[in-house]
Design a protein around this motif. Structure first.
Motif, PDB file in Angstrom:
ATOM      1  N   ASN A 103       0.839  -1.210   0.000  1.00 53.78           N
ATOM      2  CA  ASN A 103       0.000   0.000   0.000  1.00 53.78           C
ATOM      3  C   ASN A 103       0.870   1.255   0.000  1.00 53.78           C
ATOM      4  OD1 ASN A 103      -2.611  -1.423   0.548  1.00 53.78           O
ATOM      5  ND2 ASN A 103      -1.479  -2.029   2.365  1.00 53.78           N
ATOM      6  N   PRO A 104       1.594   1.531  -1.059  1.00 55.46           N
ATOM      7  CA  PRO A 104       2.562   2.628  -1.036  1.00 55.46           C
ATOM      8  C   PRO A 104       1.957   4.019  -0.848  1.00 55.46           C
ATOM      9  CG  PRO A 104       2.337   1.780  -3.252  1.00 55.46           C
ATOM     10  CD  PRO A 104       1.580   0.850  -2.347  1.00 55.46           C
ATOM     11  N   LEU A 105       0.697   4.191  -1.167  1.00 49.98           N
ATOM     12  CA  LEU A 105       0.082   5.512  -1.048  1.00 49.98           C
ATOM     13  C   LEU A 105      -0.695   5.690   0.243  1.00 49.98           C
ATOM     14  CD1 LEU A 105      -1.124   5.937  -4.730  1.00 49.98           C
ATOM     15  CD2 LEU A 105       1.042   6.649  -3.696  1.00 49.98           C
ATOM     16  N   MET A 106      -0.519   4.781   1.189  1.00 49.32           N
ATOM     17  CA  MET A 106      -1.283   4.862   2.427  1.00 49.32           C
ATOM     18  C   MET A 106      -0.864   6.032   3.313  1.00 49.32           C
ATOM     19  SD  MET A 106       0.226   1.803   4.826  1.00 49.32           S
ATOM     20  CE  MET A 106      -0.355   2.385   6.386  1.00 49.32           C
ATOM     21  N   GLY A 107       0.384   6.460   3.220  1.00 48.03           N
ATOM     22  CA  GLY A 107       0.858   7.551   4.064  1.00 48.03           C
ATOM     23  C   GLY A 107       0.300   8.890   3.616  1.00 48.03           C
ATOM     24  N   MET A 108       0.104   9.763   4.575  1.00 48.91           N
ATOM     25  CA  MET A 108      -0.372  11.111   4.268  1.00 48.91           C
ATOM     26  C   MET A 108       0.757  11.908   3.625  1.00 48.91           C
ATOM     27  SD  MET A 108      -2.689  12.031   7.566  1.00 48.91           S
ATOM     28  CE  MET A 108      -3.315  13.479   6.752  1.00 48.91           C
ATOM     29  N   VAL A 109       0.390  12.836   2.768  1.00 45.79           N
ATOM     30  CA  VAL A 109       1.393  13.688   2.133  1.00 45.79           C
ATOM     31  C   VAL A 109       1.954  14.632   3.185  1.00 45.79           C
ATOM     32  CG1 VAL A 109       1.806  15.472   0.405  1.00 45.79           C
ATOM     33  CG2 VAL A 109       0.338  13.526  -0.140  1.00 45.79           C
ATOM     34  N   GLU A 110       3.259  14.608   3.333  1.00 49.19           N
ATOM     35  CA  GLU A 110       3.957  15.489   4.271  1.00 49.19           C
ATOM     36  C   GLU A 110       4.223  16.835   3.613  1.00 49.19           C
ATOM     37  OE1 GLU A 110       5.941  16.816   7.641  1.00 49.19           O
ATOM     38  OE2 GLU A 110       4.869  14.937   7.456  1.00 49.19           O
TER      39      GLU A 110
ATOM     40  N   PHE B 117       6.501  13.862  -0.691  1.00 50.33           N
ATOM     41  CA  PHE B 117       7.040  13.171   0.467  1.00 50.33           C
ATOM     42  C   PHE B 117       5.858  12.754   1.326  1.00 50.33           C
ATOM     43  CE2 PHE B 117      10.579  15.627  -1.020  1.00 50.33           C
ATOM     44  CZ  PHE B 117      11.680  14.840  -0.758  1.00 50.33           C
ATOM     45  N   ARG B 118       5.816  11.486   1.671  1.00 49.40           N
ATOM     46  CA  ARG B 118       4.716  10.944   2.473  1.00 49.40           C
ATOM     47  C   ARG B 118       5.234  10.542   3.841  1.00 49.40           C
ATOM     48  NH1 ARG B 118       0.129   9.707  -0.132  1.00 49.40           N
ATOM     49  NH2 ARG B 118       0.131  10.086  -2.362  1.00 49.40           N
ATOM     50  N   ARG B 119       4.298  10.368   4.784  1.00 47.63           N
ATOM     51  CA  ARG B 119       4.701  10.000   6.150  1.00 47.63           C
ATOM     52  C   ARG B 119       3.735   8.994   6.746  1.00 47.63           C
ATOM     53  NH1 ARG B 119       1.868  14.906   7.127  1.00 47.63           N
ATOM     54  NH2 ARG B 119       0.147  14.546   8.548  1.00 47.63           N
TER      55      ARG B 119
ATOM     56  N   ILE C  15       5.432   5.840  13.093  1.00 51.87           N
ATOM     57  CA  ILE C  15       5.931   4.504  13.394  1.00 51.87           C
ATOM     58  C   ILE C  15       6.085   4.251  14.893  1.00 51.87           C
ATOM     59  CG2 ILE C  15       7.027   4.145  11.177  1.00 51.87           C
ATOM     60  CD1 ILE C  15       9.693   4.919  12.438  1.00 51.87           C
ATOM     61  N   LYS C  16       6.236   5.278  15.669  1.00 49.68           N
ATOM     62  CA  LYS C  16       6.320   5.208  17.127  1.00 49.68           C
ATOM     63  C   LYS C  16       5.840   6.553  17.639  1.00 49.68           C
ATOM     64  CE  LYS C  16       9.037   1.451  17.868  1.00 49.68           C
ATOM     65  NZ  LYS C  16       8.887   0.409  18.785  1.00 49.68           N
ATOM     66  N   PRO C  17       5.467   6.632  18.900  1.00 51.58           N
ATOM     67  CA  PRO C  17       5.151   7.977  19.406  1.00 51.58           C
ATOM     68  C   PRO C  17       6.352   8.898  19.169  1.00 51.58           C
ATOM     69  CG  PRO C  17       4.527   6.308  21.002  1.00 51.58           C
ATOM     70  CD  PRO C  17       5.307   5.608  19.919  1.00 51.58           C
ATOM     71  N   TYR C  18       6.095  10.028  18.585  1.00 52.12           N
ATOM     72  CA  TYR C  18       7.097  11.067  18.303  1.00 52.12           C
ATOM     73  C   TYR C  18       7.998  10.765  17.107  1.00 52.12           C
ATOM     74  CZ  TYR C  18       5.721  12.398  23.007  1.00 52.12           C
ATOM     75  OH  TYR C  18       4.995  12.723  24.115  1.00 52.12           O
ATOM     76  N   PHE C  19       7.772   9.699  16.379  1.00 50.49           N
ATOM     77  CA  PHE C  19       8.614   9.416  15.216  1.00 50.49           C
ATOM     78  C   PHE C  19       7.752   9.104  14.000  1.00 50.49           C
ATOM     79  CE2 PHE C  19      11.455   8.585  18.716  1.00 50.49           C
ATOM     80  CZ  PHE C  19      12.612   9.224  18.287  1.00 50.49           C
ATOM     81  N   LYS C  20       8.158   9.660  12.871  1.00 50.52           N
ATOM     82  CA  LYS C  20       7.466   9.361  11.628  1.00 50.52           C
ATOM     83  C   LYS C  20       8.486   8.960  10.573  1.00 50.52           C
ATOM     84  CE  LYS C  20       6.990  14.291  10.596  1.00 50.52           C
ATOM     85  NZ  LYS C  20       6.016  15.352  10.326  1.00 50.52           N
TER      86      LYS C  20
END
Length: 66
Positions: free
Chosen positions: A10-17, A25-27, A30-35
Protein backbone atom coordinates in the motif's frame (compact mmCIF):
# COMPACT_ATOMS: atom_id res chain seq x y z
CA UNK A 1 11.07 -3.54 9.71
CA UNK A 2 7.39 -4.31 9.22
CA UNK A 3 6.75 -1.05 7.39
CA UNK A 4 8.56 -2.16 4.26
CA UNK A 5 6.00 -4.94 3.69
CA UNK A 6 3.04 -2.70 4.54
CA UNK A 7 4.23 0.05 2.20
CA UNK A 8 5.10 -2.46 -0.53
CA UNK A 9 1.44 -3.51 -0.56
CA UNK A 10 0.00 0.00 0.00
CA UNK A 11 2.56 2.63 -1.04
CA UNK A 12 0.08 5.51 -1.05
CA UNK A 13 -1.28 4.86 2.43
CA UNK A 14 0.86 7.55 4.06
CA UNK A 15 -0.37 11.11 4.27
CA UNK A 16 1.39 13.69 2.13
CA UNK A 17 3.96 15.49 4.27
CA UNK A 18 5.18 18.01 1.71
CA UNK A 19 5.55 18.43 -2.03
CA UNK A 20 8.97 19.72 -3.06
CA UNK A 21 9.84 20.25 -6.72
CA UNK A 22 7.04 17.92 -7.80
CA UNK A 23 8.09 15.13 -5.42
CA UNK A 24 5.48 14.04 -2.87
CA UNK A 25 7.04 13.17 0.47
CA UNK A 26 4.72 10.94 2.47
CA UNK A 27 4.70 10.00 6.15
CA UNK A 28 3.49 7.32 8.49
CA UNK A 29 3.77 7.41 12.26
CA UNK A 30 5.93 4.50 13.39
CA UNK A 31 6.32 5.21 17.13
CA UNK A 32 5.15 7.98 19.41
CA UNK A 33 7.10 11.07 18.30
CA UNK A 34 8.61 9.42 15.22
CA UNK A 35 7.47 9.36 11.63
CA UNK A 36 8.87 7.60 8.60
CA UNK A 37 9.26 9.89 5.60
CA UNK A 38 9.26 8.24 2.18
CA UNK A 39 8.62 8.80 -1.50
CA UNK A 40 7.10 6.55 -4.14
CA UNK A 41 9.00 6.26 -7.43
CA UNK A 42 7.04 4.10 -9.83
CA UNK A 43 6.67 0.77 -8.05
CA UNK A 44 9.51 1.52 -5.60
CA UNK A 45 9.19 2.96 -2.10
CA UNK A 46 12.24 4.96 -0.99
CA UNK A 47 12.66 5.68 2.72
CA UNK A 48 14.18 9.14 3.08
CA UNK A 49 14.29 9.61 6.85
CA UNK A 50 12.94 8.81 10.27
CA UNK A 51 12.01 12.09 11.88
CA UNK A 52 11.57 12.97 15.54
CA UNK A 53 8.37 15.03 15.57
CA UNK A 54 9.53 16.97 18.63
CA UNK A 55 12.02 18.79 16.39
CA UNK A 56 11.13 22.04 14.66
CA UNK A 57 9.03 21.38 11.52
CA UNK A 58 10.99 23.91 9.46
CA UNK A 59 14.13 21.81 10.00
CA UNK A 60 12.41 18.87 8.29
CA UNK A 61 11.77 20.97 5.20
CA UNK A 62 15.39 22.11 5.14
CA UNK A 63 16.54 18.49 5.57
CA UNK A 64 14.35 17.25 2.71
CA UNK A 65 15.56 19.96 0.35
CA UNK A 66 19.27 19.51 1.09
Amino acid sequence: MKYNRILADNPLMGMVEKEIDGVLFRRIIIKPYFKLIYIVEGDTVVFTSIWDTRRAPDKLIRYLTS
